[in-house]
Design a protein around this motif. Structure first.
Motif, PDB file in Angstrom:
ATOM      1  N   GLY A 129       0.799  -1.216   0.000  1.00 20.45           N
ATOM      2  CA  GLY A 129       0.000   0.000   0.000  1.00 20.45           C
ATOM      3  C   GLY A 129       0.828   1.260   0.000  1.00 20.45           C
ATOM      4  O   GLY A 129       0.295   2.356  -0.192  1.00 20.45           O
ATOM      5  N   CYS A 130       2.140   1.150   0.191  1.00 20.83           N
ATOM      6  CA  CYS A 130       3.003   2.335   0.234  1.00 20.83           C
ATOM      7  C   CYS A 130       3.719   2.592  -1.083  1.00 20.83           C
ATOM      8  O   CYS A 130       3.765   3.723  -1.562  1.00 20.83           O
ATOM      9  CB  CYS A 130       4.037   2.188   1.349  1.00 20.83           C
ATOM     10  SG  CYS A 130       3.321   2.121   3.006  1.00 20.83           S
ATOM     11  N   CYS A 131       4.284   1.532  -1.688  1.00 19.92           N
ATOM     12  CA  CYS A 131       5.089   1.732  -2.896  1.00 19.92           C
ATOM     13  C   CYS A 131       4.536   1.016  -4.113  1.00 19.92           C
ATOM     14  O   CYS A 131       5.003   1.260  -5.230  1.00 19.92           O
ATOM     15  CB  CYS A 131       6.531   1.279  -2.643  1.00 19.92           C
ATOM     16  SG  CYS A 131       6.717  -0.520  -2.460  1.00 19.92           S
ATOM     17  N   GLY A 132       3.575   0.121  -3.933  1.00 18.62           N
ATOM     18  CA  GLY A 132       3.004  -0.596  -5.068  1.00 18.62           C
ATOM     19  C   GLY A 132       3.749  -1.836  -5.472  1.00 18.62           C
ATOM     20  O   GLY A 132       3.336  -2.540  -6.398  1.00 18.62           O
ATOM     21  N   ALA A 133       4.863  -2.150  -4.806  1.00 15.18           N
ATOM     22  CA  ALA A 133       5.590  -3.382  -5.122  1.00 15.18           C
ATOM     23  C   ALA A 133       4.803  -4.588  -4.635  1.00 15.18           C
ATOM     24  O   ALA A 133       3.867  -4.465  -3.840  1.00 15.18           O
ATOM     25  CB  ALA A 133       6.974  -3.353  -4.473  1.00 15.18           C
ATOM     26  N   GLY A 134       5.170  -5.747  -5.121  1.00 13.78           N
ATOM     27  CA  GLY A 134       4.452  -6.949  -4.734  1.00 13.78           C
ATOM     28  C   GLY A 134       4.705  -7.333  -3.280  1.00 13.78           C
ATOM     29  O   GLY A 134       5.794  -7.128  -2.743  1.00 13.78           O
ATOM     30  N   TYR A 135       3.663  -7.871  -2.643  1.00 11.25           N
ATOM     31  CA  TYR A 135       3.829  -8.465  -1.321  1.00 11.25           C
ATOM     32  C   TYR A 135       4.120  -9.949  -1.553  1.00 11.25           C
ATOM     33  O   TYR A 135       3.329 -10.648  -2.183  1.00 11.25           O
ATOM     34  CB  TYR A 135       2.551  -8.287  -0.493  1.00 11.25           C
ATOM     35  CG  TYR A 135       2.751  -7.393   0.733  1.00 11.25           C
ATOM     36  CD1 TYR A 135       3.266  -6.111   0.579  1.00 11.25           C
ATOM     37  CD2 TYR A 135       2.446  -7.835   2.012  1.00 11.25           C
ATOM     38  CE1 TYR A 135       3.449  -5.294   1.687  1.00 11.25           C
ATOM     39  CE2 TYR A 135       2.625  -7.013   3.117  1.00 11.25           C
ATOM     40  CZ  TYR A 135       3.132  -5.750   2.956  1.00 11.25           C
ATOM     41  OH  TYR A 135       3.324  -4.944   4.040  1.00 11.25           O
ATOM     42  N   ILE A 136       5.261 -10.401  -1.060  1.00 14.52           N
ATOM     43  CA  ILE A 136       5.726 -11.752  -1.334  1.00 14.52           C
ATOM     44  C   ILE A 136       5.890 -12.530  -0.041  1.00 14.52           C
ATOM     45  O   ILE A 136       5.875 -11.955   1.055  1.00 14.52           O
ATOM     46  CB  ILE A 136       7.069 -11.727  -2.087  1.00 14.52           C
ATOM     47  CG1 ILE A 136       8.141 -11.050  -1.227  1.00 14.52           C
ATOM     48  CG2 ILE A 136       6.926 -11.016  -3.425  1.00 14.52           C
ATOM     49  CD1 ILE A 136       9.537 -11.117  -1.805  1.00 14.52           C
ATOM     50  N   ALA A 186      10.902  -3.489   0.145  1.00 18.28           N
ATOM     51  CA  ALA A 186      11.534  -3.243   1.441  1.00 18.28           C
ATOM     52  C   ALA A 186      12.541  -4.333   1.775  1.00 18.28           C
ATOM     53  O   ALA A 186      13.614  -4.062   2.316  1.00 18.28           O
ATOM     54  CB  ALA A 186      10.465  -3.161   2.532  1.00 18.28           C
ATOM     55  N   ARG A 187      12.230  -5.557   1.412  1.00 19.29           N
ATOM     56  CA  ARG A 187      13.099  -6.674   1.789  1.00 19.29           C
ATOM     57  C   ARG A 187      14.295  -6.829   0.852  1.00 19.29           C
ATOM     58  O   ARG A 187      15.414  -7.032   1.303  1.00 19.29           O
ATOM     59  CB  ARG A 187      12.299  -7.967   1.808  1.00 19.29           C
ATOM     60  CG  ARG A 187      13.137  -9.209   2.101  1.00 19.29           C
ATOM     61  CD  ARG A 187      12.275 -10.431   2.267  1.00 19.29           C
ATOM     62  NE  ARG A 187      13.064 -11.635   2.428  1.00 19.29           N
ATOM     63  CZ  ARG A 187      13.632 -12.020   3.548  1.00 19.29           C
ATOM     64  NH1 ARG A 187      13.502 -11.271   4.645  1.00 19.29           N
ATOM     65  NH2 ARG A 187      14.339 -13.133   3.619  1.00 19.29           N
ATOM     66  N   ASN A 188      14.043  -6.722  -0.457  1.00 14.35           N
ATOM     67  CA  ASN A 188      15.085  -7.066  -1.416  1.00 14.35           C
ATOM     68  C   ASN A 188      15.855  -5.881  -1.968  1.00 14.35           C
ATOM     69  O   ASN A 188      16.968  -6.055  -2.465  1.00 14.35           O
ATOM     70  CB  ASN A 188      14.466  -7.829  -2.598  1.00 14.35           C
ATOM     71  CG  ASN A 188      13.843  -9.143  -2.163  1.00 14.35           C
ATOM     72  OD1 ASN A 188      14.270  -9.756  -1.200  1.00 14.35           O
ATOM     73  ND2 ASN A 188      12.815  -9.563  -2.881  1.00 14.35           N
ATOM     74  N   ARG A 189      15.256  -4.666  -1.898  1.00 15.14           N
ATOM     75  CA  ARG A 189      15.915  -3.506  -2.500  1.00 15.14           C
ATOM     76  C   ARG A 189      16.178  -2.381  -1.509  1.00 15.14           C
ATOM     77  O   ARG A 189      16.985  -1.506  -1.778  1.00 15.14           O
ATOM     78  CB  ARG A 189      15.064  -2.968  -3.655  1.00 15.14           C
ATOM     79  CG  ARG A 189      14.867  -3.961  -4.786  1.00 15.14           C
ATOM     80  CD  ARG A 189      14.059  -3.337  -5.913  1.00 15.14           C
ATOM     81  NE  ARG A 189      13.971  -4.232  -7.053  1.00 15.14           N
ATOM     82  CZ  ARG A 189      13.025  -5.119  -7.242  1.00 15.14           C
ATOM     83  NH1 ARG A 189      12.044  -5.228  -6.346  1.00 15.14           N
ATOM     84  NH2 ARG A 189      13.011  -5.903  -8.293  1.00 15.14           N
ATOM     85  N   THR A 193      14.135   0.007  -0.861  1.00 15.46           N
ATOM     86  CA  THR A 193      13.587   1.253  -1.414  1.00 15.46           C
ATOM     87  C   THR A 193      12.224   1.606  -0.847  1.00 15.46           C
ATOM     88  O   THR A 193      11.619   2.590  -1.270  1.00 15.46           O
ATOM     89  CB  THR A 193      13.482   1.141  -2.954  1.00 15.46           C
ATOM     90  OG1 THR A 193      12.676   0.006  -3.288  1.00 15.46           O
ATOM     91  CG2 THR A 193      14.863   0.978  -3.573  1.00 15.46           C
ATOM     92  N   CYS A 194      11.716   0.821   0.091  1.00 17.61           N
ATOM     93  CA  CYS A 194      10.427   1.103   0.728  1.00 17.61           C
ATOM     94  C   CYS A 194      10.592   0.955   2.237  1.00 17.61           C
ATOM     95  O   CYS A 194      11.292   0.056   2.717  1.00 17.61           O
ATOM     96  CB  CYS A 194       9.349   0.138   0.209  1.00 17.61           C
ATOM     97  SG  CYS A 194       7.718   0.381   0.971  1.00 17.61           S
ATOM     98  N   ALA A 195       9.926   1.844   2.986  1.00 20.42           N
ATOM     99  CA  ALA A 195      10.049   1.832   4.446  1.00 20.42           C
ATOM    100  C   ALA A 195       8.976   0.981   5.122  1.00 20.42           C
ATOM    101  O   ALA A 195       8.911   0.921   6.346  1.00 20.42           O
ATOM    102  CB  ALA A 195       9.977   3.260   4.990  1.00 20.42           C
ATOM    103  N   ASN A 196       8.130   0.336   4.346  1.00 19.44           N
ATOM    104  CA  ASN A 196       7.061  -0.473   4.921  1.00 19.44           C
ATOM    105  C   ASN A 196       7.613  -1.835   5.361  1.00 19.44           C
ATOM    106  O   ASN A 196       7.837  -2.736   4.549  1.00 19.44           O
ATOM    107  CB  ASN A 196       5.939  -0.672   3.893  1.00 19.44           C
ATOM    108  CG  ASN A 196       4.772  -1.452   4.460  1.00 19.44           C
ATOM    109  OD1 ASN A 196       4.685  -1.687   5.665  1.00 19.44           O
ATOM    110  ND2 ASN A 196       3.865  -1.858   3.594  1.00 19.44           N
ATOM    111  N   CYS A 247       0.973   3.028   6.737  1.00 12.86           N
ATOM    112  CA  CYS A 247       2.275   3.095   6.094  1.00 12.86           C
ATOM    113  C   CYS A 247       3.200   3.987   6.896  1.00 12.86           C
ATOM    114  O   CYS A 247       2.838   5.084   7.299  1.00 12.86           O
ATOM    115  CB  CYS A 247       2.160   3.651   4.681  1.00 12.86           C
ATOM    116  SG  CYS A 247       1.346   2.503   3.578  1.00 12.86           S
ATOM    117  N   PRO A 248       4.420   3.549   7.065  1.00 10.75           N
ATOM    118  CA  PRO A 248       5.406   4.472   7.649  1.00 10.75           C
ATOM    119  C   PRO A 248       5.755   5.546   6.642  1.00 10.75           C
ATOM    120  O   PRO A 248       5.474   5.409   5.457  1.00 10.75           O
ATOM    121  CB  PRO A 248       6.596   3.554   7.935  1.00 10.75           C
ATOM    122  CG  PRO A 248       6.445   2.419   7.001  1.00 10.75           C
ATOM    123  CD  PRO A 248       4.958   2.237   6.822  1.00 10.75           C
ATOM    124  N   ALA A 249       6.374   6.609   7.121  1.00  9.25           N
ATOM    125  CA  ALA A 249       6.745   7.712   6.231  1.00  9.25           C
ATOM    126  C   ALA A 249       7.690   7.221   5.172  1.00  9.25           C
ATOM    127  O   ALA A 249       8.583   6.413   5.445  1.00  9.25           O
ATOM    128  CB  ALA A 249       7.393   8.838   7.048  1.00  9.25           C
TER     129      ALA A 249
END
Length: 464
Positions: A334-341, A353-356, A358-361, A460-462
């Motif tokens: 819901g924060c960056c639009g990347a897939g939830y895996i 957030a996990r692999n790159r 680039t997201c703080a969620n 979502c975190p900031a």
């Protein structure tokens, strides 16, 4: 086929690759229109697929043509040649069988009226053409590799080196080292040798704003751990590219097309079929660093394999067929639009957030919890009585419409009205003015999940 006049004709045109001219479509259509005019046929539909191989049946306009035939919109399909319709034996035979069932003739400029003989011989010749073309292409690529040239594609760390020739053309397939990218390759190998994981290296490269391979093209625009670690058996990923140590390896794998989906799948070739050529001028990594990295990769694989043997529930590595769950590939952050895996054997998390990094969620959710929410939403909202009534009414209307279209097709006799038509009419009267009540309008069928996106905006975190 005995040619008839006054038929409604549909034209189908196709060319194979984006290397061919789009004018090919225009030329084919012009030829087909002339064929139709000569026989007194009226062209009512034109279907054209651009830059799509005839070896696949998953072509938008090819499928649309068949749907139009099923709807009775034309009587004959016209093409320049049989191979424009398909080069696959199975598909061309299926098309011919389907068209005959629908009462639609097939006619081409090259072969004339299409019969079973054309399907058998023409389909075989098209299949042989594709096989011979593949073998010739493979032979040509092998010759380029043995000359130390690229067989297609440029690895990260290199750039094309095109030099003018006496005849005014330029050399092709030659590469030189791109020093800026080569420095990043050395950084990746050095950091991995120092103990960093591929995921940590990717996060560091993203934080430093370093452009990844294929940035601005088909890539995601960020580094991922898979870009670095890849697949050691297939030689993919930065850490497994033999070219960095001055060895060009080709023909590790081949691609076969799934007959159901049309998608290509990689299959490993026997090592005896690999082609390897020394290219010392393309070396970026010295042998000592390469060996240490390979030793660490091997040790990590051994540790994980040992853990898998001792603990069956431990995370799996490099599985050919990863487990597919109910919502696999359907959840987004819901924060960056990347897939939830699946980030563990039981929880979903943001892949960016996990692999790159680039997201703080950092929020995760149990797989069973999100599946329960979705299923409950489907049960309580999608199965609402008002929606069910609307579905039944719409289905009945579409069925009646389809029957009317079939009865109105040329050459089809109308069935006599059934007795008891008054009762049928009464049943039909209940199929109008049924709409979803306003309070249910716009519902998406997800209960307790807000927008239906994991880690919704409110939680979502900031953003960094």
């Amino acid at each position: 086929m005995r040619e008839k006049t006054g038929l409604r004709a549909a034209i189908y045109a196709r060319y194979s690759t984006d290397l061919q001219s789009a004018a090919s479509i225009t030329d084919q259509i012009r030829i087909c229109r002339r064929v139709a005019e000569e026989r007194g046929w009226q062209v009512v539909e034109v279907f054209a697929d651009e830059a799509i191989s005839g070896a696949t049946h998953l072509r938008p306009q090819f499928q649309a043509m068949q749907q139009a035939a099923m709807a009775g919109r034309f009587d004959v399909v016209v093409a320049e040649a049989l191979d424009r319709l398909s080069r696959d034996q199975e598909h061309i035979a299926g098309l011919h069988k389907r068209m005959r069932f629908l009462g639609v003739e097939m006619f081409t400029k090259a072969e004339g009226a299409i019969s079973e003989m054309h399907i058998g011989l023409g389909g075989t010749m098209s299949a042989l053409f594709l096989r011979n073309l593949a073998e010739k292409t493979h032979r040509g690529l092998e010759g380029r590799v043995k000359a130390g040239k690229s067989a297609g594609g440029i690895s990260y760390g290199y750039q094309l080196d095109r030099q003018p020739l006496p005849d005014g053309t330029f050399t092709t397939g030659d590469r030189i080292i791109d020093e800026a990218q080569a420095a990043i390759v050395r950084r990746i190998f050095t950091e991995y040798d120092q103990g960093k994981s591929a995921r940590s290296i990717a996060i560091g490269l993203n934080k430093d704003g370093i452009a990844p391979p294929r940035s601005g093209g088909k890539g995601s625009g960020t580094w991922s751990f898979s870009t670095i670690s890849g697949n050691w058996k297939r030689g993919t990923g930065i850490l497994n590219n033999d070219l960095y140590r001055g060895l060009l390896v080709w023909n590790r794998q081949r691609y076969v097309k799934d007959p159901d989906t049309g998608k290509r799948q990689a299959r490993m070739n026997p090592e005896a079929e690999w082609i390897a050529e020394e290219v010392p001028h393309l070396r970026i990594i010295d042998d000592a660093l390469w060996s240490r990295v390979k030793q660490r990769q091997g040790a990590i694989r051994d540790d994980i394999l040992t853990e898998r043997a001792n603990t069956p529930d431990a995370p799996k590595i490099e599985r050919g067929h990863r487990p597919r769950y109910l919502l696999s590939g359907l959840l987004t952050c819901g924060c960056c639009g990347a897939g939830y895996i699946m980030i563990s054997n039981a929880r979903y998390g943001c892949s960016a957030a996990r692999n790159r990094g680039t997201c703080a969620n950092k929020k995760t959710i149990a797989r069973k919890d999100v599946e329960t929410r979705v299923l409950n939403g489907l049960h309580t909202r999608l199965m609402h009585p008002e929606l069910i009534r609307e579905y039944i009414a719409t289905w009945q209307q579409e069925m009646q419409k389809e029957r009317q279209e079939k009865s109105c097709r040329p050459g089809r006799a109308r069935a006599p009205p059934r007795e008891g038509g008054e009762g049928d009419q009464r049943r039909g009267d209940g199929n109008h003015r049924r709409h979803v009540s306003p309070e249910h309008e716009g519902e998406d069928g997800y209960a307790g999940s807000g927008t239906g996106r994991a880690g919704g905006e409110a939680g979502c975190p900031a953003r960094p």
